[in-house]
Design a protein around this motif. Structure first.
Motif, PDB file in Angstrom:
ATOM      1  N   PRO A 277      36.202   5.111  62.541  1.00  5.43           N
ATOM      2  CA  PRO A 277      35.458   5.686  60.658  1.00  5.43           C
ATOM      3  C   PRO A 277      34.193   6.271  61.783  1.00  5.43           C
ATOM      4  O   PRO A 277      33.375   7.323  60.953  1.00  5.43           O
ATOM      5  N   ARG A 278      32.752   5.597  61.657  1.00  2.29           N
ATOM      6  CA  ARG A 278      31.899   6.287  62.364  1.00  2.29           C
ATOM      7  C   ARG A 278      32.029   7.628  62.833  1.00  2.29           C
ATOM      8  O   ARG A 278      31.861   8.993  62.695  1.00  2.29           O
ATOM      9  N   GLU A 279      33.018   7.836  63.781  1.00  3.68           N
ATOM     10  CA  GLU A 279      33.078   8.851  64.678  1.00  3.68           C
ATOM     11  C   GLU A 279      32.949   9.866  64.032  1.00  3.68           C
ATOM     12  O   GLU A 279      33.470  11.284  63.573  1.00  3.68           O
ATOM     13  N   GLN A 280      34.438   9.377  62.588  1.00  2.00           N
ATOM     14  CA  GLN A 280      35.473  10.547  62.382  1.00  2.00           C
ATOM     15  C   GLN A 280      34.426  11.198  61.271  1.00  2.00           C
ATOM     16  O   GLN A 280      33.873  12.699  60.851  1.00  2.00           O
ATOM     17  N   VAL A 281      33.080  10.711  60.707  1.00  2.00           N
ATOM     18  CA  VAL A 281      32.023  11.558  60.032  1.00  2.00           C
ATOM     19  C   VAL A 281      31.147  11.853  60.433  1.00  2.00           C
ATOM     20  O   VAL A 281      30.777  12.545  59.778  1.00  2.00           O
ATOM     21  N   ASP A 282      31.008  11.717  61.535  1.00  2.00           N
ATOM     22  CA  ASP A 282      30.349  12.046  62.708  1.00  2.00           C
ATOM     23  C   ASP A 282      30.524  13.986  63.005  1.00  2.00           C
ATOM     24  O   ASP A 282      29.946  15.010  62.841  1.00  2.00           O
ATOM     25  N   VAL A 283      32.105  13.595  63.357  1.00  2.00           N
ATOM     26  CA  VAL A 283      32.373  15.147  63.608  1.00  2.00           C
ATOM     27  C   VAL A 283      32.842  15.996  62.355  1.00  2.00           C
ATOM     28  O   VAL A 283      32.959  17.205  62.533  1.00  2.00           O
ATOM     29  N   MET A 284      32.816  15.323  61.041  1.00  2.00           N
ATOM     30  CA  MET A 284      32.862  16.249  59.427  1.00  2.00           C
ATOM     31  C   MET A 284      31.422  16.489  59.706  1.00  2.00           C
ATOM     32  O   MET A 284      31.228  17.671  59.106  1.00  2.00           O
ATOM     33  N   LYS A 285      30.491  16.207  59.907  1.00  2.00           N
ATOM     34  CA  LYS A 285      29.183  16.581  59.532  1.00  2.00           C
ATOM     35  C   LYS A 285      29.465  17.653  60.389  1.00  2.00           C
ATOM     36  O   LYS A 285      28.169  18.548  60.517  1.00  2.00           O
ATOM     37  N   CYS A 350      34.488   7.641  55.092  1.00  4.93           N
ATOM     38  CA  CYS A 350      35.094   7.884  55.944  1.00  4.93           C
ATOM     39  C   CYS A 350      36.318   6.463  55.893  1.00  4.93           C
ATOM     40  O   CYS A 350      35.329   5.752  55.535  1.00  4.93           O
ATOM     41  N   VAL A 351      37.220   6.645  55.266  1.00  5.38           N
ATOM     42  CA  VAL A 351      37.812   5.096  54.972  1.00  5.38           C
ATOM     43  C   VAL A 351      38.803   4.635  55.313  1.00  5.38           C
ATOM     44  O   VAL A 351      40.328   5.418  56.352  1.00  5.38           O
ATOM     45  N   TYR A 352      39.013   3.557  56.536  1.00  4.28           N
ATOM     46  CA  TYR A 352      39.819   3.576  57.010  1.00  4.28           C
ATOM     47  C   TYR A 352      40.622   1.841  56.752  1.00  4.28           C
ATOM     48  O   TYR A 352      39.660   0.739  56.438  1.00  4.28           O
ATOM     49  N   LEU A 353      41.715   2.119  56.668  1.00  6.42           N
ATOM     50  CA  LEU A 353      42.289   0.269  56.842  1.00  6.42           C
ATOM     51  C   LEU A 353      43.318   0.128  58.044  1.00  6.42           C
ATOM     52  O   LEU A 353      44.267   0.703  58.342  1.00  6.42           O
ATOM     53  N   GLY A 354      43.262  -1.260  58.257  1.00  3.82           N
ATOM     54  CA  GLY A 354      44.332  -1.119  59.506  1.00  3.82           C
ATOM     55  C   GLY A 354      45.352  -2.151  59.305  1.00  3.82           C
ATOM     56  O   GLY A 354      45.064  -2.718  57.536  1.00  3.82           O
ATOM     57  N   ARG A 355      46.564  -2.901  59.616  1.00  5.98           N
ATOM     58  CA  ARG A 355      47.212  -3.950  59.433  1.00  5.98           C
ATOM     59  C   ARG A 355      46.425  -5.150  58.511  1.00  5.98           C
ATOM     60  O   ARG A 355      45.887  -5.593  58.844  1.00  5.98           O
ATOM     61  N   THR A 356      47.502  -5.526  57.600  1.00  3.95           N
ATOM     62  CA  THR A 356      47.205  -7.502  56.447  1.00  3.95           C
ATOM     63  C   THR A 356      48.229  -7.065  56.323  1.00  3.95           C
ATOM     64  O   THR A 356      49.232  -6.398  54.992  1.00  3.95           O
ATOM     65  N   ASP A 357      48.818  -8.461  56.940  1.00  2.00           N
ATOM     66  CA  ASP A 357      49.820  -8.759  56.532  1.00  2.00           C
ATOM     67  C   ASP A 357      50.168  -8.957  55.347  1.00  2.00           C
ATOM     68  O   ASP A 357      49.400  -9.788  54.306  1.00  2.00           O
ATOM     69  N   GLY A 358      51.380  -8.238  54.056  1.00  2.00           N
ATOM     70  CA  GLY A 358      51.744  -9.224  53.334  1.00  2.00           C
ATOM     71  C   GLY A 358      50.788  -8.195  52.360  1.00  2.00           C
ATOM     72  O   GLY A 358      51.047  -8.425  51.210  1.00  2.00           O
ATOM     73  N   MET A 359      50.169  -7.260  52.816  1.00  2.00           N
ATOM     74  CA  MET A 359      49.554  -6.443  51.759  1.00  2.00           C
ATOM     75  C   MET A 359      49.986  -4.898  51.777  1.00  2.00           C
ATOM     76  O   MET A 359      50.216  -4.888  53.029  1.00  2.00           O
TER      77      MET A 359
END
Length: 382
Positions: A277-285, A350-359
């Motif tokens: 996510p941090r690198e995503q932001v830097d690439v957008m910059k 950048c917002v990132y969501l990873g695997r979250t069981d049951g949600m």
């Protein structure tokens, strides 16, 4: 007195210029001329004036290892006599003028600026940790925001924010940019013909132009675009952007365990390419910042495709791209990344969501969280 002072200034100027010439190599070994005498370089003779390995002739005076003669005056290791004036370690008196460590007194003060490298070093950005857990409602996720006007990063869940994952369809920002820049996508003639294969997303089952294909995130459309860009150009462009691990070795996406349809797989979908996510932001910059190296036309057309009309409101324009990937049918990566315009300033996020069981984990949820975080940040600005 004025004539003598002028000759002294001339001598010192010649000394400075000669020093510069020696430092730059003086490859052609041309002789430089002082007032009333010749200066030879690299042990050459000029007009009966000799310059030894460690000395320079200026106006008939010799600069040796231990002293310098300017108009018959001597500079010793610890001081200089110029008509009775003394140069000490911490300053020089030349007719009442002072030479300090960072200035020269020759009727005026000349500052000597230290330059680190070839450009001024960038100021270190401010790093702020944020508690945005209320927006995630128990979801495993991270968020990064960069405020260009304040040179400030705001980060939630730093460890996850620095973890590289598959970019999935957020990579369409990159493939679109390269294709627009290289003329592979031309806005007025960007329609590609549907193969007739029925895909799970009904919006993909037709001929598509660039803007529509971007908004409905058509994988088959951008699979064709990326193949036309080619491996060599793609690798060069990712290296230039510093895009995560820059790994496109699984070009066809055979590592993807969720799909074996090669029209719907690639190195950017649960495969070899990964970014944090941090690198995503830097690439957008790097793409949309003030020092971007990309053409204004390509950026404008890309911004049009990224514009989020529903999430934008008065005083805030949001631009971004979703992305989502599965493994064995379970969502393991969900993204929303881009930038926001607020007046004359830009926020990259950048917002990132990873695997979250049951949600419920989805790119739509990531977009909602990003919109809330950006809006809250702007409201709380002083």
């Amino acid at each position: 007195m004025k004539i003598k002072a002028w000759r002294r200034c001339q001598g010192m100027l010649c000394y400075v210029l000669l020093g510069m010439a020696i430092l730059t190599g003086c490859a052609d070994k041309k002789a430089a001329h002082g007032d009333g005498g010749n200066i030879a370089v690299n042990e050459e003779l000029a007009a009966d004036v000799t310059v030894a390995e460690s000395s320079i002739e200026l106006e008939g005076n010799t600069i040796a290892d231990g002293g310098t003669g300017l108009e018959g005056n001597t500079i010793t290791d610890d001081g200089t006599d110029l008509e009775g004036n003394v140069i000490t370690d911490d300053g020089t008196d030349l007719e009442g003028n002072t030479i300090a460590d960072d200035a020269t007194g020759l009727g005026e003060t000349i500052a000597i600026e230290e330059v680190a490298g070839s450009a001024e070093q960038e100021k270190e950005p401010e790093m702020v940790e944020a508690d945005w857990s209320a927006y995630f409602h128990g979801l495993n996720g991270a968020a990064v925001l960069y405020d260009a006007s304040q040179n400030r990063y705001v980060v939630y869940n730093d460890d996850l924010a620095m973890t590289r994952r598959s970019p999935c369809s957020t990579f369409k920002i990159i493939s679109s940019l390269i294709a627009l820049e290289k003329g592979i996508i031309v806005q007025e003639d960007s329609v590609r013909t549907w193969s007739g294969e029925t895909f799970w997303n009904e919006d993909w089952n037709k001929d598509l132009g660039f803007q529509e294909a971007f908004r409905c995130s058509s994988v088959w459309y951008f699979r064709e675009v990326i193949d036309e860009i080619g491996k060599e150009t793609m690798q060069e462009e990712l290296d230039k952007l510093g895009y995560g691990n820059c790994d496109i070795t699984d070009w066809e996406g055979r590592l993807n365990s969720n799909n074996n349809n090669r029209a719907l797989t690639g190195f950017w979908i649960e495969s070899s390419l990964a970014i944090s996510p941090r690198e995503q932001v830097d690439v957008m910059k790097r793409i949309f910042g003030s020092d971007s190296s990309y053409s204004a036309q390509a950026l404008q057309e890309l911004e049009q495709a990224m514009f989020q009309e529903e999430e934008s409101k008065e005083g805030l324009s949001l631009y971004g791209k979703t992305g989502m990937g599965k493994a064995q049918g379970i969502v393991v990566d969900a993204w929303f990344t881009g930038f926001a315009k607020h007046g004359e300033s830009k926020l990259y996020y950048c917002v990132y969501l990873g695997r979250t069981d049951g949600m419920q984990v989805s790119s739509a949820v990531a977009r909602e969280i990003a919109t809330e975080i950006v809006s809250e940040y702007l409201v709380n600005l002083p």
